[in-house]
Structures are given as structure tokens and as C-alpha cells.
Design an enzyme around this catalytic site. Structure first.
Site, PDB file in Angstrom:
ATOM      1  N   LYS A 298      -4.093   5.630  14.893  1.00  0.00           N
ATOM      2  CA  LYS A 298      -4.342   5.025  13.455  1.00  0.00           C
ATOM      3  C   LYS A 298      -5.840   5.057  13.095  1.00  0.00           C
ATOM      4  CE  LYS A 298      -0.190   4.053  12.994  1.00  0.00           C
ATOM      5  NZ  LYS A 298       0.670   5.067  12.231  1.00  0.00           N
TER       6      LYS A 298
ATOM      7  N   ASP B 148       2.145  -1.225  11.738  1.00  0.00           N
ATOM      8  CA  ASP B 148       0.746  -1.780  11.372  1.00  0.00           C
ATOM      9  C   ASP B 148       0.676  -2.979  11.809  1.00  0.00           C
ATOM     10  OD1 ASP B 148       0.243   0.862  10.369  1.00  0.00           O
ATOM     11  OD2 ASP B 148       0.878   0.159   8.326  1.00  0.00           O
TER      12      ASP B 148
ATOM     13  N   GLY C 149      -5.251   7.662   5.471  1.00  0.00           N
ATOM     14  CA  GLY C 149      -4.324   8.396   6.040  1.00  0.00           C
ATOM     15  C   GLY C 149      -3.190   8.826   5.342  1.00  0.00           C
TER      16      GLY C 149
ATOM     17  N   GLN D 128       4.922   9.065   6.898  1.00  0.00           N
ATOM     18  CA  GLN D 128       3.810  10.096   6.474  1.00  0.00           C
ATOM     19  C   GLN D 128       4.389  11.587   6.668  1.00  0.00           C
ATOM     20  OE1 GLN D 128       0.070   9.059   8.079  1.00  0.00           O
ATOM     21  NE2 GLN D 128      -0.167   7.192   7.062  1.00  0.00           N
TER      22      GLN D 128
ATOM     23  N   LYS E  24       1.033  -1.342   0.035  1.00  0.00           N
ATOM     24  CA  LYS E  24       0.102  -0.038  -0.063  1.00  0.00           C
ATOM     25  C   LYS E  24       0.813   1.397  -0.026  1.00  0.00           C
ATOM     26  CE  LYS E  24      -2.987   0.551   3.381  1.00  0.00           C
ATOM     27  NZ  LYS E  24      -3.050   1.985   4.044  1.00  0.00           N
ATOM     28  N   SER E  25       1.928   1.207   0.791  1.00  0.00           N
ATOM     29  CA  SER E  25       2.788   2.412   0.883  1.00  0.00           C
ATOM     30  C   SER E  25       3.405   2.751  -0.218  1.00  0.00           C
ATOM     31  CB  SER E  25       3.927   2.352   1.924  1.00  0.00           C
ATOM     32  OG  SER E  25       3.422   2.303   3.321  1.00  0.00           O
TER      33      SER E  25
HETATM   34  C1  S3P Z   1       2.720   4.849   6.382  1.00  0.00           C
HETATM   35  C2  S3P Z   1       3.218   5.010   7.433  1.00  0.00           C
HETATM   36  C3  S3P Z   1       2.712   4.497   8.903  1.00  0.00           C
HETATM   37  C4  S3P Z   1       1.875   3.324   8.557  1.00  0.00           C
HETATM   38  C5  S3P Z   1       0.740   3.686   7.492  1.00  0.00           C
HETATM   39  C6  S3P Z   1       1.287   3.665   6.168  1.00  0.00           C
HETATM   40  C7  S3P Z   1       3.188   5.091   4.955  1.00  0.00           C
HETATM   41  O1  S3P Z   1       2.162   5.821   9.400  1.00  0.00           O
HETATM   42  O2  S3P Z   1       0.977   3.019   9.772  1.00  0.00           O
HETATM   43  O3  S3P Z   1      -0.368   2.486   7.320  1.00  0.00           O
HETATM   44  O4  S3P Z   1       2.811   4.863   3.840  1.00  0.00           O
HETATM   45  O5  S3P Z   1       4.141   6.309   4.958  1.00  0.00           O
HETATM   46  P1  S3P Z   1       2.900   6.869  10.359  1.00  0.00           P
HETATM   47  O6  S3P Z   1       3.655   7.348   9.285  1.00  0.00           O
HETATM   48  O7  S3P Z   1       2.023   7.704  10.829  1.00  0.00           O
HETATM   49  O8  S3P Z   1       3.630   6.226  11.161  1.00  0.00           O
END
Ligand code: S3P
Length: 442
Positions: free
Chosen positions: A345, A318, A92, A167, A19-20
Site C-alpha cells: 500500500k 484499507d 495508486g 484496481q 474515494k474509490s
Molecule cells: C481501491 C482498491 C484497493 C484499495 C485502494 C482503493 C480501488 O486496492 O486498497 O485504497 O479504488 O479500487 P487494491 O485493488 O490494490 O486492493
């Protein structure tokens, strides 16, 4: 949906794209000058939200007949002002990174999301983006809906992350793309590094150095032009986690998840399961698209409780809900420290996991930033879990039911489609037998 105790799980499966990486692949392609093609893109609601908002800002995005996604980018600095509000749904990562993109473009956009996303804190990205020159009007507490006006003349910053968040790091670096000068992010604890790796792949002048104190400093010189590229998204380790844990805790199981992304900023769960005595082997390891990937092979094991150090949190942030499920079947206590981020989250995951395990007879305690689970103290299962619009809570507890003494029920499974469409079908192909009940329409 109810998950009853399962016969041994057997087989090989591949999970959808990470996903990221999928979000970032779409974003950087949309900012490149020319045509990129993305194979293995995760076609989940969260990622489709990213595709749709980038389309609303001028990128040409379409799915090809061979399953790849083709993106015609607009070029850094040329995002168009969207005509309607940008709807991020539950996503998010999508909203926080897109706010970064918009912050250094002279456009105005309104961001909206579902009730879960509208509760999540946005100040963590808005604070640095305001320093770079963006203006924001947001609901109290800097939550969605909000309207952002990107800076006409963005200012480069050096920003030390107050929370270990990929993020936030990514939002600042993406804003740096259209900012003249050097934008630097300092991260005291390493977080997933997909943005940096992919920016380099798209030709951005970016460099990472580690200072004397062991902090990573990532610097990007802007404005940067991005070149289009063809890339393939590897399987998501955060989705593989469910089949991996199921294979370890359902007696007699033997499961292999193929083509999983094994970037070390993402593999904390696999390390922890190995420490717990899990029979877990990485096979067929190779490099693909600049990332380490491999097949994760697990066989049912008698797990024992361990202490999971706070330093490991970013590399498995996660995966704590499903680790807590594994811990429920381990001998002794598993103590997870430094996990306060779980409170912000898709839902407060510390609260949801604590309540879900307690409802299913597991000895569990939690504090502001920690969780402790003691496994095998009595009969497990028999309860119903409130998922609070959180996909990973739903999937984790469906996995729990497969190994519990009594069935486990989750109150909602719709959110699973935000990250892992096909989860139920894939688990069923391994031998799981869930039963679903559709709630009456009110
Ligand atoms: C993500 C970073 C994580 C993770 C999220 C995806 C990303 O969040 O929990 O599911 O793709 O950069 P945080 O950056 O808030 O830790």
C-alpha cells in the site's frame, strides 16, 4: 501532531465522498459522450490528481458554484495524447485505473508520482494490459516513472486475477471499453465492485456471473459507448472508520457517522467490530444512486480480541491499520490473517503498524501475511509513529492517542489531505484536541 487522551467524543458527522467511487465517477464521465454532473465528489489530492490527468487528455472538468463537478466527456476512443507527464502524486487507484484507460487508446503518456507511489508495484496492471497490446517502458520492477503506448488494435482477454485487487480488475475492464470483443475478468475472491456497478449505470454492456466454483466472472463487450449521467457520491466508509473506531475505544463516547456507503464489498470493518463486541448499529438504511447507504452509530464498548479470517480482507483492506488500533484496546489477541497486500500500500502497512504499536507499548507480532495484536497488557501510548507518506497510518495513530494512557505523536500529517481533508477538524468537532507542531523548513 500529537493526540492526547480525550474526553468522551460526542456528536453526528458526515464524512467526505468515497474515494474509490469519486475516481471512477470522474473517469467514466470523462469517457461518456456529453455532460455529467457529480455531487459529493471527494475533493482530496488523490481525486484532484485524477481530475487533472483526465483534463490533460481532453475532458472538460470544472467545479460548479453549488459544489457539484461538471464533466464534459470525450467519448470512448477519443482520449487525447497528453502534452506533458501525468502526475498522479500519491494516488495508486488513479494511476492504475488510468493506465487501463490509456492501454486501449492509440496515445502515448508518461506517468509520474511521489516517492511513495514510485515504490509501488505496477506489474499487476501492466501484465494484463501488455497482453491486450499496450507497450510500456518502466523503471526496473515495473515502477513509476513509466511511459505507456496504448494499443492501436487492442485485443480482448480473459484474465483471472492473481491477487484480489479491485484496481487490477478495474484497469482491465476500463481497457476493455475501447477493445472490440469481450473482455472478461475472473475474480476468485470478490473485491469492491464500484467499477462494474458504475459501468452499468453509464450504459456499458457488462454482466457479472458467478461460476460453479463461486468465482465472479465480469464480462464487458467493447467498444462500448457511455451515456452521461448525474450521480452523487456517498460518504467514504474508509474515512468513517476513524470516527467509528474512536467512538468505540474512547470511554463514554457516542458518535454517529451519517450517509456512509454500505456496499457489502466495503463493510468488513463494521462486521469485525461488531464481532469484537462493539456497540455498532446501522440506522436509517436506504438506497441512493444504486448503493446501500446508512448512518453508523457507535457507543464506547469493551472490545474483545477476535480472529479475522483471510476471506474478509478485500472488504476491509484499507481498514486494517485502524482495526489494529481498536485491537490495542481489546481484551486478548486479535489475529488478522491473509493481509499480505498491506505490504504494497502507500507504505508497507504491516511494518508501519507493527512499529507504531510497539513504539506505543502494545504487544504486537507480524509475519509476511499476518498481524497479531494483544490489547490491554500494560500502559499504552507515549511513542512517536513514522508515517512514511501514508495517510491511513497518520490518521489511525491519531485515533490511538485519544484512547491511550499517554499521548501518541505522528511525525507527519500532510498526507491526510490525499484522502480525508477535514479529518482533524471533524475529529475536533467531536471533542478531540490534537496539538500540532510545524517542522522547521530545512
Ligand atoms: C481501491 C482498491 C484497493 C484499495 C485502494 C482503493 C480501488 O486496492 O486498497 O485504497 O479504488 O479500487 P487494491 O485493488 O490494490 O486492493
Amino acid at each position: 501532531m500529537t493526540s492526547p487522551p480525550s474526553a468522551p467524543l460526542k456528536g453526528r458527522l458526515s464524512v467526505p465522498g468515497d474515494k474509490s467511487v469519486s475516481h471512477r465517477a470522474l473517469m467514466l464521465s470523462a469517457l461518456a459522450i456529453g455532460r455529467s454532473r457529480i455531487g459529493g465528489l471527494l475533493e482530496s489530492e488523490d481525486v484532484l490528481a485524477t481530475a487533472s490527468v483526465l483534463g490533460a487528455m481532453g475532458a472538460g472538468i470544472e467545479r460548479l458554484d453549488d459544489g457539484r463537478w461538471q464533466v464534459d466527456g470525450v467519448g470512448v476512443g477519443a482520449l487525447l495524447e497528453p502534452e506533458t507527464a501525468l502526475d498522479f502524486g500519491n494516488a495508486g487507484t488513479s494511476v492504475r485505473l488510468t493506465l487501463g484507460l490509456i492501454a486501449s487508446h492509440p496515445i502515448v503518456a508518461t506517468a509520474i508520482g511521489d516517492p511513495s507511489l514510485s515504490k509501488r508495484p505496477m506489474a499487476r496492471v501492466l501484465d494484463p494490459l501488455r497482453t491486450m497490446g499496450a507497450e510500456v517502458i518502466a523503471r526496473s520492477g515495473d515502477r513509476l516513472p513509466l511511459t505507456i503506448r496504448g494499443a492501436e488494435t487492442p485485443v480482448p482477454i480473459t484474465y483471472e486475477l492473481p491477487v484480489p485487487s479491485a484496481q487490477v480488475k478495474s484497469a482491465v475492464l476500463l481497457a476493455g471499453l475501447n477493445t472490440p470483443g469481450t473482455t472478461t475478468v475472473i475474480e476468485p475472491v470478490p473485491t469492491r465492485d464500484h467499477t462494474e456497478r458504475m459501468l452499468a449505470g453509464f450504459g456499458a454492456p457488462i454482466k457479472t456471473e458467478t461460476d460453479e466454483a463461486g468465482r465472479r466472472q465480469i464480462s464487458l463487450s467493447g467498444p462500448a459507448a457511455l451515456e452521461p449521467m448525474d450521480l452523487t457520491v456517498p460518504g467514504d466508509p474508509s474515512s468513517a472508520a476513524f470516527a467509528v473506531v474512536a467512538g468505540l475505544i474512547v470511554p463514554g463516547s457516542d458518535v454517529t457517522v451519517t450517509d456512509v456507503l454500505l456496499n457489502p464489498t466495503r463493510t468488513g470493518l463494521f462486521d469485525t467490530l461488531a464481532e469484537m463486541g462493539g456497540d455498532i448499529a446501522i440506522e436509517n438504511e436506504r438506497i441512493s444512486g444504486g448503493e446501500r447507504i446508512g448512518d453508523v452509530h457507535v457507543r464506547a464498548s469493551r472490545l474483545k480480541g477476535v480472529d479475522v479470517p483471510p476471506s474478509r480482507a478485500p472488504s476491509m483492506i484499507d481498514e486494517y491499520p485502524v482495526l489494529a488500533v481498536a485491537a490495542a484496546f481489546a481484551e486478548g489477541e486479535t489475529r488478522m490473517e491473509g493481509v499480505g497486500e498491506l505490504r504494497v500500500k502507500e507504505t508497507d502497512r504491516l511494518a508501519a503498524v507493527t512499529a507504531g504499536l510497539a513504539a506505543n507499548g502494545i504487544q504486537v507480532e507480524s509475519g509476511d501475511t499476518w498481524l497479531a495484536v494483544t490489547g490491554r497488557t500494560g500502559l499504552s501510548g507515549g511513542g512517536t509513529v513514522a508515517t512514511h507518506l501514508d495517510h491511513r497510518i497518520a490518521m489511525s495513530f491519531l485515533i490511538m492517542g485519544l484512547a491511550a494512557d499517554e499521548p501518541v505523536t505522528v511525525d507527519d500529517t500532510r498526507m491526510i489531505a490525499t484522502s480525508f481533508p477535514g479529518f482533524v477538524t471533524m475529529m475536533e468537532a467531536l471533542g478531540a484536541a490534537f496539538t500540532a507542531e510545524t517542522a522547521p523548513v530545512s
